[in-house]
Design a protein around this motif. Sequence first.
Motif, mmCIF file in Angstrom:
data_model
loop_
_atom_site.group_PDB
_atom_site.id
_atom_site.type_symbol
_atom_site.label_atom_id
_atom_site.label_comp_id
_atom_site.label_asym_id
_atom_site.label_seq_id
_atom_site.Cartn_x
_atom_site.Cartn_y
_atom_site.Cartn_z
ATOM 1 N N PHE A 275 26.028 7.922 17.302
ATOM 2 C CA PHE A 275 25.732 9.113 18.845
ATOM 3 C C PHE A 275 24.064 8.237 18.952
ATOM 4 N N VAL A 276 23.865 7.053 19.456
ATOM 5 C CA VAL A 276 22.269 6.364 19.894
ATOM 6 C C VAL A 276 21.561 7.185 20.015
ATOM 7 N N THR A 277 20.626 7.120 19.987
ATOM 8 C CA THR A 277 19.350 8.135 20.813
ATOM 9 C C THR A 277 17.884 7.444 20.399
ATOM 10 N N ALA A 278 17.049 7.547 20.954
ATOM 11 C CA ALA A 278 16.089 6.721 20.672
ATOM 12 C C ALA A 278 14.970 6.987 19.611
ATOM 13 N N GLY A 279 14.509 6.243 19.078
ATOM 14 C CA GLY A 279 13.766 6.518 17.063
ATOM 15 C C GLY A 279 14.495 5.736 16.795
ATOM 16 N N GLU A 280 13.510 4.975 14.897
ATOM 17 C CA GLU A 280 13.723 3.372 14.239
ATOM 18 C C GLU A 280 14.569 4.124 13.569
ATOM 19 N N ALA A 281 14.422 5.161 13.044
ATOM 20 C CA ALA A 281 14.958 5.506 11.703
ATOM 21 C C ALA A 281 16.409 5.209 11.977
ATOM 22 N N ASP A 282 17.324 5.198 10.786
ATOM 23 C CA ASP A 282 18.666 4.983 10.799
ATOM 24 C C ASP A 282 19.611 3.859 12.322
ATOM 25 N N MET A 283 18.706 2.913 12.808
ATOM 26 C CA MET A 283 18.366 2.311 13.993
ATOM 27 C C MET A 283 19.056 3.457 15.443
ATOM 28 N N GLY A 284 18.277 4.598 15.061
ATOM 29 C CA GLY A 284 18.847 5.300 16.660
ATOM 30 C C GLY A 284 19.409 5.801 16.404
ATOM 31 N N VAL A 285 20.930 6.073 15.558
ATOM 32 C CA VAL A 285 21.864 7.047 15.663
ATOM 33 C C VAL A 285 21.880 8.031 14.853
ATOM 34 N N SER A 286 21.549 9.389 15.511
ATOM 35 C CA SER A 286 21.465 10.036 14.982
ATOM 36 C C SER A 286 22.315 10.992 15.010
ATOM 37 N N ALA A 287 23.555 11.205 14.726
ATOM 38 C CA ALA A 287 24.999 11.561 14.587
ATOM 39 C C ALA A 287 25.814 11.252 14.715
ATOM 40 N N VAL B 52 0.650 -1.272 0.306
ATOM 41 C CA VAL B 52 -0.346 0.407 -0.114
ATOM 42 C C VAL B 52 1.205 1.015 0.243
ATOM 43 N N VAL B 53 0.471 2.456 -1.649
ATOM 44 C CA VAL B 53 1.551 2.799 -0.975
ATOM 45 C C VAL B 53 0.975 4.355 -0.342
ATOM 46 N N THR B 54 1.003 5.076 0.612
ATOM 47 C CA THR B 54 0.775 6.274 1.503
ATOM 48 C C THR B 54 1.715 7.600 1.239
ATOM 49 N N ASN B 55 1.441 7.996 2.505
ATOM 50 C CA ASN B 55 2.230 9.951 2.025
ATOM 51 C C ASN B 55 3.257 9.938 2.721
ATOM 52 N N THR B 56 3.971 8.473 3.316
ATOM 53 C CA THR B 56 5.649 8.457 4.001
ATOM 54 C C THR B 56 6.497 8.811 2.827
ATOM 55 N N SER B 57 7.596 9.298 3.186
ATOM 56 C CA SER B 57 8.799 9.104 2.387
ATOM 57 C C SER B 57 9.597 8.414 2.934
ATOM 58 N N PHE B 58 9.485 6.815 3.624
ATOM 59 C CA PHE B 58 10.505 6.622 3.789
ATOM 60 C C PHE B 58 9.820 4.778 3.187
ATOM 61 N N ASN B 59 10.388 3.702 2.795
ATOM 62 C CA ASN B 59 10.111 2.828 2.502
ATOM 63 C C ASN B 59 9.624 3.036 1.198
ATOM 64 N N ASN B 60 10.214 3.308 0.082
ATOM 65 C CA ASN B 60 9.087 3.823 -1.201
ATOM 66 C C ASN B 60 7.529 4.027 -1.260
ATOM 67 N N GLY B 61 7.477 5.241 0.123
ATOM 68 C CA GLY B 61 6.072 5.294 0.066
ATOM 69 C C GLY B 61 5.327 4.094 0.822
ATOM 70 N N ILE B 62 5.639 2.874 0.696
ATOM 71 C CA ILE B 62 5.200 1.929 1.128
ATOM 72 C C ILE B 62 5.350 1.623 2.991
ATOM 73 N N THR C 61 5.995 16.345 0.531
ATOM 74 C CA THR C 61 7.619 17.153 0.341
ATOM 75 C C THR C 61 8.191 16.218 -0.855
ATOM 76 N N SER C 62 9.305 16.709 -2.099
ATOM 77 C CA SER C 62 9.500 16.186 -3.241
ATOM 78 C C SER C 62 10.183 14.660 -2.335
ATOM 79 N N ASP C 63 9.939 14.817 -0.809
ATOM 80 C CA ASP C 63 10.851 13.392 -0.892
ATOM 81 C C ASP C 63 9.861 12.200 -1.323
ATOM 82 N N ALA C 64 9.058 12.478 -1.141
ATOM 83 C CA ALA C 64 7.747 11.329 -1.506
ATOM 84 C C ALA C 64 7.193 11.179 -3.011
ATOM 85 N N ILE C 65 8.203 11.295 -3.470
ATOM 86 C CA ILE C 65 8.622 10.761 -4.833
ATOM 87 C C ILE C 65 9.128 9.255 -4.991
ATOM 88 N N PHE C 66 8.285 8.421 -5.609
ATOM 89 C CA PHE C 66 9.025 7.308 -6.227
ATOM 90 C C PHE C 66 8.595 6.688 -7.277
#
Length: 371
Positions: free
Chosen positions: A226-238, A40-50, A72-77
């Motif tokens: 540097f690991v923080t809370a979150g799923e994006a990039d395995m939680g590595v924020s910087a 299902v292709v939705t309005n997300t900018s991740f995972n090819n919009g799926i 934004t333009s990030d959701a063009i796939f």
Amino acid sequence: MLESVEWGEYRLGDLFEIRPTKAYKYTNRDLFSFSGDTPVVTNTSFNNGISGTVGLDPTEEGGIITYSDTTTSDAIFYQPYPFVGYSHIQGLYPKNREWSKNALLYVVVSFRKSSNGLFDYGNKFNRAIASDMSIALPTRESEIDFEFMERFIALLNAQRLALLNAYLSVTGLKDYTLTPEEEQAVKDLEEGNVEWGMYRLGDLFGEATRGKRLKSEDRISGNLPFVTAGEADMGVSAFIGNDVEVFQPNTITIDMFGSAKYRNYAYGADDHVAVVHTQNLPKHAVCFITSAIHKVANAGDFHYGRNFYAKDAAPLIVSLFECQGSPDYGRMETLISAIEKLVIKDVVLYADREIEATKQVVDKTSKNKPI
């Protein structure tokens, strides 16, 4: 290769019919209640919009470009496979001629470049604006140079596959043949011929360690993840160069939401991250334990209103393979090694197929055309 290219400006509405993708008239809850494999292709900018998969017939055949008119333009796939459309997802349907996958991938990049920074939730990316937008494409004799786009994307793909192939070779992951022990471990699990035991995490690994807060404005650019809370990039924020406590590789982090992740590298962590010290165990056994921790810690008990802290790690009760009253780390290691090979087998075979297909495209489009 790009230095000698002649460029032309092309109006999207002249190349594509832009219209909403077809969607089922279900609420999100009902839509995703149909278990299945159709994306299902939705309005997300991740995972090819799926955003997920459902057990419904596709509403679109695939082989088109999609974008969200609310983001934004990030959701063009480019969507290569049949899929289910969604509210506010627009499709670009080629006019006049067939467009290959590589040509459409080229258009995605040009489309993103032309629309970058122009749209957001408050400034809608509607069809009229998109249709009137111009994109830059390679041109030959006043016509779009489809052959160049085909060859250029194929060469980029070849470079990417070469890196993947080199990585698989260097890491030894190209060997996906299961050993007799690994085959037996998979068979035992499938047939239920394993013993399980319940263990308190603190009894196995002692108290977890809490990271320390490091504000974004205080972070110095460097090489330490540097690991923080979150799923994006395995939680590595910087990646930082600050003088912070460095945690060892082959350990497990649990963030404020109870999400557990295996770390095979040295890293720093903020105060919303707990570190479980498993560094003395084999890697694959630690991966098994990570899954066991995630299953109990990420079951919904921890959230913004109730954060997971380092003190919450020790009391966790996890289910592990057992032998004679103790954790059977050897069997855990063997099973995860087998699973890794079963997963990587598809990647290796995919890489081999893509390398051969890409070689054929490059050879075909490069005849009498120097690269």
